[in-house]
Design a protein around this motif. Structure first.
Motif, PDB file in Angstrom:
ATOM      1  N   LEU A 147       1.115  -1.198  -0.180  1.00 64.84           N
ATOM      2  CA  LEU A 147       0.270   0.085  -0.027  1.00 64.84           C
ATOM      3  C   LEU A 147       0.911   1.273  -0.128  1.00 64.84           C
ATOM      4  O   LEU A 147       2.041   1.144   0.409  1.00 64.84           O
TER       5      LEU A 147
ATOM      6  N   MET B  84      -1.191   4.305  -8.841  1.00 67.06           N
ATOM      7  CA  MET B  84      -1.665   3.248  -8.175  1.00 67.06           C
ATOM      8  C   MET B  84      -2.976   2.829  -9.159  1.00 67.06           C
ATOM      9  O   MET B  84      -3.312   1.559  -9.393  1.00 67.06           O
TER      10      MET B  84
ATOM     11  N   HIS C 175      -6.645  -1.830  -2.531  1.00 68.66           N
ATOM     12  CA  HIS C 175      -5.846  -0.759  -3.036  1.00 68.66           C
ATOM     13  C   HIS C 175      -6.807   0.424  -3.291  1.00 68.66           C
ATOM     14  O   HIS C 175      -6.485   1.613  -3.231  1.00 68.66           O
TER      15      HIS C 175
END
Lengths: 183, 220, 203, 195
Positions: free
Chosen positions: A28, B58, B75
């Motif tokens: 993360l 991301m 995520h």
């Protein structure tokens, strides 16, 4: 700050879960989490724990302090002390609220815990109110607030700061420093 | 995303290298400080840009991921949280810019070269436009129809300024000795306190303005 | 000026607080403005004339440099009233004496009146004495009728009371998890309500 | 009394503190400006007379000047506080205002709203380079990725982020990404269902 925003900050606290799935480490932005293996306790942020629990992917492990005997002692200590005592977690209220809402079945004596935490909270808020009153009636212009948690401070914030701002103006009246933005 | 991110801190000569996680936690602190400070704090443009890049990257990674990949939802949730943080932080700043436009632009004009700007370049453009639109509105409807000696706006009189004397809660991050909390008045002497690391206080914002900027205290 | 809450050139509260009136006596003739005194038909305001003026006007005519008028304290700031506040500030209807009791009182100090420092002390003490009651009632106000209390609060105190109520309300909404629900924005809600009300009136 | 009309404008705002914008008081604004003109002319006369030797006119000039400043302050405060409401509307209603709301605004206010809308959009697009950031979204801390919603009104077709087309029909219920339907909830098209 909104209580929901205070909770948002508390949600990054780490708690332990016991997952029922297998998953490699997750990278993360806020840091690495995992790996996850069934039955092996692992630390994750509270927001993730709550979401995994909602998806029935784990069991939550209550934090050490979330224990009837410990909370009873804490409550007694808070009652006996004139001052605020140190809490085992700076987010005890938010963590209790979130865990008991999403994972009651994982927490032994959940109801009792809920009541004890609320009792401690009420004791501290009552203490906070009377110390605020003492503070306002005194000549002090600042105060130390150790051991108060963000959520506790937040429940008196605008009220207290507005009152003190107002008093600052009234004090300046006495010392002859009239503040003015215009004539 | 555990690899180190290059991160330039303008205040020091050497380039600090921070991990994305460290940038995130700095941004969280900047958000809280901004929420509680009565005035506009220095723009953390680098932090904002770095985090935006991180979440954009991301997002791209997620597009490439297999459908139904379990990781993706985690995520995504983190991206949502970071986007909220960024957006709430910038919103809070925008509100202050709109409220104290004239004051903030005055400050910007008086800023010395070695000082960092409180406004990001984009915020500066916005502030200028906002100011012009307000003044234009006043002029169109009211000022130009007024007697000649009343047609201008004197910022000394009309600028809406932050109240630096408002009270704040703070936590001490670095020991700081001798903070002058109250100046001497006719009736009382001056009051000086030592701030010890970890302590929490309530006091007026004015005496701690430089300490918030340097990070020696954080607002809570 | 006074209540640090919301005090600037465009502030509605600040404008209303400087509109409060006080008794004045004309010291130098003011020509062609006789119409400001409803008690006379004269063209001019002559020395000795007594009339009430809003604060902003009085301030422009009476200062260290100018003595076109002299001012008197409004009765709610005089010694006898201060004594009542001294005895028990909590029973006083400050709204009746205001509604901008603190803000206007603070403004009055600009006139350098002999009672100035006593007024300043009285303002602070009054607020300190009334504080606890405002705090407690703003926290326990859900079942009781709060009007009887808030009716007696000055505007600054009312805004404080509201802040306290909002905090309590926000916290209770958080405790019951209502804060998790995403809501229609307030203006949209109010707009719909008004629209519905208007439609019902027609039909 | 002097500056009485200007004060009425301020009282109008005070009465509508609940968040509704009262109709723009064009007549009131005009009357304030007229009073200012009259006060100014009288002062001009008195100043000329003083130059010609007449005594004692200063007091009146001073008082009228204070009234002029007062009128100016009230009038600008009237406009300022209305713009403040109108600014908030951009955040609450979105970039298009309902007709009834617009109806209470004057022409210049409608134009200002348009300008604000544009400068805000430009700013949001410029944040951090690529794509920018929509600050009118993410108004509350996120709790879950998906949420359950119910349609409060017929809204027609809606394309979800993953490319599916769904029809938002009154009373129909859906499970959507929070981030893609937040604005529809704020605008009152959808209701967030919480259990």
């Amino acid at each position: 700050m909104d209580p929901a925003e205070v909770e948002f900050l508390a949600e990054k606290e780490l708690v332990k879960i016991v997952p029922n799935f297998t998953q490699d480490k997750i990278f993360l932005i806020g840091g690495d989490i995992g790996p996850f293996s069934p039955s092996l306790p692992v630390s994750v942020p509270l927001w993730m724990a709550v979401n995994l629990k909602q998806g029935q992917k784990c069991r939550l492990v209550p934090p050490d302090w979330m224990d009837v005997e410990k909370l009873k002692d804490k409550k007694q200590e808070e009652m006996d002390s004139k001052f605020f005592t140190a809490m085992p977690s700076d987010q005890y209220m938010e963590v209790t609220q979130l865990i008991l809402k999403s994972a009651t079945d994982d927490i032994p004596h959940a109801d009792e815990i809920r009541t004890l935490v609320k009792d401690i909270w009420d004791l501290r808020i009552a203490k906070l109110r009377s110390s605020i009153d003492t503070f306002v009636r005194s000549d002090a212009t600042h105060a130390k607030l150790n051991h108060l948690t963000l959520m506790e401070l937040n429940t008196v914030r605008p009220f207290l700061t507005q009152a003190l701002d107002h008093m600052h103006v009234l004090r300046n009246n006495i010392s002859g420093r009239i503040q003015s933005t215009q004539d | 995303m555990s690899e180190l991110e290059e991160f330039g801190d303008e205040s020091s000569e050497e380039v600090e290298v921070l991990t994305a996680a460290e940038v995130l936690s700095k941004l969280e602190q900047a958000w809280a400080d901004e929420k509680f400070a009565p005035d506009l704090l220095e723009a953390k443009t680098d932090l904002v840009e770095c985090m935006l890049e991180q979440i954009n990257e991301m997002e791209e990674n997620i597009q490439r991921a297999k459908r139904g990949d379990f990781k993706v939802s985690l995520h995504r949730m983190e991206i949502d949280r970071i986007r909220y943080l960024l957006s709430s932080y910038l919103r809070c700043r925008l509100m202050k810019i709109e409220k104290h436009t004239t004051h903030i632009l005055e400050q910007e004009q008086m800023r010395k070269e070695e000082e960092n700007s409180r406004l990001s370049p984009e915020e500066y453009t916005f502030a200028k436009e906002y100011q012009a639109s307000m003044e234009g509105h006043f002029k169109n409807i009211a000022l130009r129809h007024m007697p000649p000696n009343l047609q201008s706006l004197d910022p000394k009189q009309t600028a809406v300024r932050p109240n630096l004397d408002s009270y704040v809660f703070l936590r001490v991050a670095e020991d700081t000795q001798g903070v002058l909390v109250e100046e001497e008045t006719v009736d009382t002497g001056e009051e000086i306190v030592d701030l010890e690391k970890g302590d929490q206080h309530i006091m007026r914002y004015r005496p701690v303005v430089p300490l918030v900027a340097s990070g020696a205290v954080t607002l809570i | 000026m006074s209540s640090s809450i919301n005090d600037h050139f465009f502030s509605i509260d600040s404008i209303l607080a400087t509109q409060e009136r006080l008794p004045c006596k004309v010291e130098l003739p003011i020509f062609r403005l006789g119409y400001l005194d409803s008690a006379t038909d004269g063209n001019d305001l002559l020395p000795g004339t007594k009339l009430e003026m809003p604060f902003w006007m009085a301030q422009s005519l009476c200062s260290r440099r100018r003595h076109i008028i002299s001012i008197e304290l409004p009765k709610q700031y005089r010694g006898s009233y201060r004594e009542i506040l001294d005895a028990d500030a909590n029973v006083v209807d400050l709204h009746k004496m205001g509604p901008y009791y603190y803000a206007f009182g603070t403004q009055l100090l600009r006139f350098d009146h002999a009672d100035g420092s006593d007024i300043a002390k009285s303002l602070l003490m009054t607020f300190q004495m009334r504080f606890r009651k405002i705090m407690d009632s703003s926290r326990n106000s859900f079942n009781e009728d709060t009007c009887s209390l808030t009716n007696k609060l000055d505007e600054t105190e009312r805004s404080l009371f509201k802040a306290g109520q909002k905090e309590l309300n926000d916290f209770q909404r958080w405790e019951t998890r209502e804060t998790e629900k995403l809501m229609t924005s307030k203006m949209v809600r109010n707009h719909r309500k008004r629209k519905r009300a208007a439609l019902e009136e027609i039909s | 009394m002097l500056a009485e009309k200007a004060l009425e404008l301020i009282r109008e705002l005070q009465r509508s503190k609940d968040g509704s914008l009262p109709p723009y008081n064009e007549d009131g604004v005009r009357q304030v400006l007229e009073e200012m003109r009259a006060l100014f002319e009288q002062n001009q006369k008195d100043v000329s007379a003083t130059v010609e030797g007449e005594k004692g006119l200063f007091s009146g000039v001073q008082l009228r000047h204070a009234a002029l400043e007062r009128n100016k302050r009230c009038l600008l405060a009237y406009l300022y506080n209305r713009l403040e409401e109108i600014r908030k509307m951009r955040w609450e209603f979105g970039s298009v205002l309902p007709g009834e709301v617009k109806y209470n605004m004057c022409e210049q206010e409608v134009q200002w709203f348009g300008k604000y809308n544009k400068m805000l959009a430009t700013y949001m697009r410029s944040i951090g380079g690529v794509g920018g950031l929509d600050l009118t979204q993410d108004m509350k801390p996120p709790k879950t990725l998906y949420i359950e919603v119910r349609c409060l009104a017929d809204h027609g077709e809606f394309e979800t982020q993953d490319g599916n087309i769904i029809v938002l029909k009154k009373n129909s219920q859906h499970f959507l990404l929070r981030s893609e339907c937040e604005h529809l909830i704020r605008q009152g098209v959808l209701e967030h269902m919480v259990h």
